[in-house]
Design an enzyme around this catalytic site. Structure first.
Site, PDB file in Angstrom:
ATOM      1  N   LYS A 109       0.783  -1.179  -0.003  1.00  0.00           N
ATOM      2  CA  LYS A 109      -0.101   0.062  -0.025  1.00  0.00           C
ATOM      3  C   LYS A 109       0.696   1.137  -0.120  1.00  0.00           C
ATOM      4  O   LYS A 109       1.978   1.087   0.117  1.00  0.00           O
ATOM      5  CB  LYS A 109      -0.920  -0.016   1.164  1.00  0.00           C
ATOM      6  CG  LYS A 109      -0.321  -0.179   2.503  1.00  0.00           C
ATOM      7  CD  LYS A 109      -1.170  -0.182   3.605  1.00  0.00           C
ATOM      8  CE  LYS A 109      -0.555  -0.257   4.973  1.00  0.00           C
ATOM      9  NZ  LYS A 109      -0.918   0.720   5.910  1.00  0.00           N
ATOM     10  N   ARG A 128     -10.607   0.129  14.783  1.00  0.00           N
ATOM     11  CA  ARG A 128     -10.706   0.871  13.718  1.00  0.00           C
ATOM     12  C   ARG A 128     -11.510   0.160  12.552  1.00  0.00           C
ATOM     13  O   ARG A 128     -12.968   0.489  12.671  1.00  0.00           O
ATOM     14  CB  ARG A 128      -9.386   0.996  12.839  1.00  0.00           C
ATOM     15  CG  ARG A 128      -8.269   1.755  13.414  1.00  0.00           C
ATOM     16  CD  ARG A 128      -7.202   2.168  12.946  1.00  0.00           C
ATOM     17  NE  ARG A 128      -6.651   0.957  12.048  1.00  0.00           N
ATOM     18  CZ  ARG A 128      -5.322   0.695  11.304  1.00  0.00           C
ATOM     19  NH1 ARG A 128      -4.403   2.030  11.389  1.00  0.00           N
ATOM     20  NH2 ARG A 128      -5.102  -0.341  10.823  1.00  0.00           N
ATOM     21  N   TYR A 140      18.893  28.725  10.430  1.00  0.00           N
ATOM     22  CA  TYR A 140      17.677  29.654  10.725  1.00  0.00           C
ATOM     23  C   TYR A 140      17.684  29.395  12.336  1.00  0.00           C
ATOM     24  O   TYR A 140      17.688  28.208  12.738  1.00  0.00           O
ATOM     25  CB  TYR A 140      16.542  28.971  10.027  1.00  0.00           C
ATOM     26  CG  TYR A 140      16.332  29.451   8.748  1.00  0.00           C
ATOM     27  CD1 TYR A 140      16.207  30.710   8.206  1.00  0.00           C
ATOM     28  CD2 TYR A 140      16.370  28.428   7.578  1.00  0.00           C
ATOM     29  CE1 TYR A 140      16.140  31.043   6.993  1.00  0.00           C
ATOM     30  CE2 TYR A 140      16.164  28.915   6.229  1.00  0.00           C
ATOM     31  CZ  TYR A 140      16.124  30.237   5.971  1.00  0.00           C
ATOM     32  OH  TYR A 140      15.956  30.533   4.630  1.00  0.00           O
ATOM     33  N   MET A 185      14.699  24.154   4.085  1.00  0.00           N
ATOM     34  CA  MET A 185      13.870  23.498   2.625  1.00  0.00           C
ATOM     35  C   MET A 185      14.862  22.700   1.849  1.00  0.00           C
ATOM     36  O   MET A 185      14.437  21.775   1.576  1.00  0.00           O
ATOM     37  CB  MET A 185      13.121  24.567   1.912  1.00  0.00           C
ATOM     38  CG  MET A 185      12.431  24.169   0.778  1.00  0.00           C
ATOM     39  SD  MET A 185      11.653  25.309  -0.162  1.00  0.00           S
ATOM     40  CE  MET A 185      10.203  26.092   0.804  1.00  0.00           C
TER      41      MET A 185
HETATM   42  C1  LIG Z   1      -4.651  -4.544   7.870  1.00  0.00           C
HETATM   43  C2  LIG Z   1      -2.985  -4.273   7.701  1.00  0.00           C
HETATM   44  N1  LIG Z   1      -2.310  -5.327   7.609  1.00  0.00           N
HETATM   45  C3  LIG Z   1      -1.094  -5.371   7.556  1.00  0.00           C
HETATM   46  C4  LIG Z   1      -0.453  -4.016   7.570  1.00  0.00           C
HETATM   47  C5  LIG Z   1       1.181  -4.109   7.630  1.00  0.00           C
HETATM   48  O1  LIG Z   1       1.730  -3.507   8.560  1.00  0.00           O
HETATM   49  P1  LIG Z   1       3.207  -3.134   9.071  1.00  0.00           P
HETATM   50  O2  LIG Z   1       3.839  -2.355   7.877  1.00  0.00           O
HETATM   51  O3  LIG Z   1       3.137  -2.806  10.311  1.00  0.00           O
HETATM   52  O4  LIG Z   1       3.819  -4.750   8.686  1.00  0.00           O
HETATM   53  C6  LIG Z   1      -1.076  -2.858   7.703  1.00  0.00           C
HETATM   54  C7  LIG Z   1      -0.491  -1.511   7.732  1.00  0.00           C
HETATM   55  O5  LIG Z   1      -0.742  -0.760   8.286  1.00  0.00           O
HETATM   56  C8  LIG Z   1      -2.470  -2.996   7.855  1.00  0.00           C
HETATM   57  O6  LIG Z   1      -3.101  -1.705   7.907  1.00  0.00           O
END
Ligand SMILES: Cc1ncc(COP(=O)(O)O)c(C=O)c1O
Length: 376
Positions: free
Chosen positions: A35, A130, A261, A309
């Site tokens: 993801k 969640r 800065y 920056m």
């Molecule tokens: C449902 C779910 N599974 C697995 C993962 C993977 O987690 P990690 O990156 O801590 O291994 C995530 C990441 O947030 C997740 O939301």
């Protein structure tokens, strides 16, 4: 000449880290979690190193399409399932497995017209609060899914809130075991922290944290999910991303001189400093304080003064030979020593921690202006 900053993606490290997930949960199959554009590494680049996974888990439908476009015919799981009913059409077309975490998603499925029934992962809210059905609602949801002609196979899923810490997984694991007792279907529970810390083969009769599938996210990219308790060296993980740049200037400070800065750093003795072509507009954390580690020509030193920056200033005290053009490693793999031997490593966790964040955020935040290339 472009600015000298660049990010490198290490295909060999991705493959190594995936093997570590397999070793940590030897009786499970492994989802590579890709993801957020593979945690900032780029789906296509990450795919090269993670193609040995049993499946890919992600959130965005366009990222699922990109994985299919790479020729991947194996499992793809949508970790949050569909966001609206018409997403189911893409699930049918691309054969995507999807999470079901709420009544609305069941209702959408019931109205969906498809010739190929779907594989779904029914999510239990075992305490994270969640996504997911409460333990009381879980069996009812399973029974409704089981009646749908649109559903082929139901797998069972939950997500731990404290796998990286002292609270651990025991409480949520007990809730999951109780809610899923006697229900058919494969199980997936473990993220990286749960896989590394709790995924090993348990004794006879013990609950299986590793389940049938583990979901290896952050560990695949070479960050320790439970840093600073454990480091990537402890877990034998390798950084999959290097952010590197070069010195574009040097200064010699007299005692009492300040840098940058806000004049937040004052030299208490004469000090040579270097100016690095990297700033918060590249994704380096602005909150990294004086003392945050950095490698110059492979030698460990520290940043001094405020991150701006486009520039960072670093202490050249330990690197007398440093000059304009010297290589600077912000995180990842440093240059191999001239005399041979292993390249020094600066884990992203060591930079994130003093900046008050985690490796996840830094790797996801590499700016668009930073050129990225892949190292095989
Ligand atoms: C449902 C779910 N599974 C697995 C993962 C993977 O987690 P990690 O990156 O801590 O291994 C995530 C990441 O947030 C997740 O939301």
């Amino acid at each position: 000449m472009p600015r000298p900053i660049e990010a490198l993606i290490h295909v060999d490290a991705l493959a190594h880290n995936l093997a570590r997930a397999r070793a940590a949960a030897p009786d499970a199959r492994v989802w590579a979690v890709v993801k957020a554009n593979a945690y900032g590494h780029g789906i296509e680049r990450a795919f090269e190193g993670l193609r040995g996974a049993d499946g890919f888990a992600l959130l965005d439908l366009d990222e699922a399409e990109r994985i299919r476009a790479l020729g991947w015919r194996g499992p793809i799981l949508l970790l949050e399932g569909c966001f609206e009913q018409r997403d189911l059409e893409l699930c049918s077309r691309l054969n995507l497995w999807h999470t079901v975490h709420c009544d609305e998603q069941i209702a959408w499925l019931a109205q969906h017209k498809t010739h190929t029934p779907h594989r779904v992962f029914l999510k239990l809210n075992s305490g994270m609060n969640r996504l997911g059905f409460t333990p009381a609602a879980f069996r009812g949801a399973w029974a409704r899914l089981d009646l749908l002609p649109q559903v082929d196979e139901i797998s069972l899923m939950t997500h731990f809130s404290d796998a990286d810490g002292d609270r651990g997984v025991a409480r949520q694991l007990a809730v999951f075991e109780e809610a899923t007792r006697d229900l058919a279907g494969e199980r997936t529970l473990a993220n990286s922290a749960a896989t590394l810390r709790h995924g090993a083969l348990p004794g006879a009769g013990a609950p299986r944290v590793g389940g049938d599938w583990v979901r290896a996210g952050i560990m695949s990219y070479g960050s320790a999910p439970d840093f600073p308790q454990r480091t990537i060296a402890d877990w034998d993980l390798r950084p999959a991303m290097t952010l590197r740049s070069r010195l574009i200037g040097t200064q010699v400070l007299a005692a009492g001189d300040t840098v940058g800065y806000g004049s937040t750093f004052t030299a208490d003795a004469p000090l040579r400093i270097g100016v690095v072509a990297c700033g918060y507009a590249d994704g380096y954390p602005r909150h990294a304080p004086t003392g945050t580690p950095v490698l110059v020509d492979g030698v460990r030193t520290r940043i001094v003064g405020r991150v701006s920056m486009d520039m960072i200033t670093v202490d050249l005290g330990p690197v007398a030979q440093a000059r304009i053009g010297s290589e600077v490693t912000l995180w990842g793999r440093g240059p191999a020593p001239a005399g041979g031997g292993a390249a020094p490593v600066l884990s992203i966790d060591e930079v994130a921690r003093p900046a008050g964040t985690i490796g996840y955020e830094l790797m996801c935040a590499i700016a668009r202006r930073v050129p990225v290339s892949t190292l095989a």
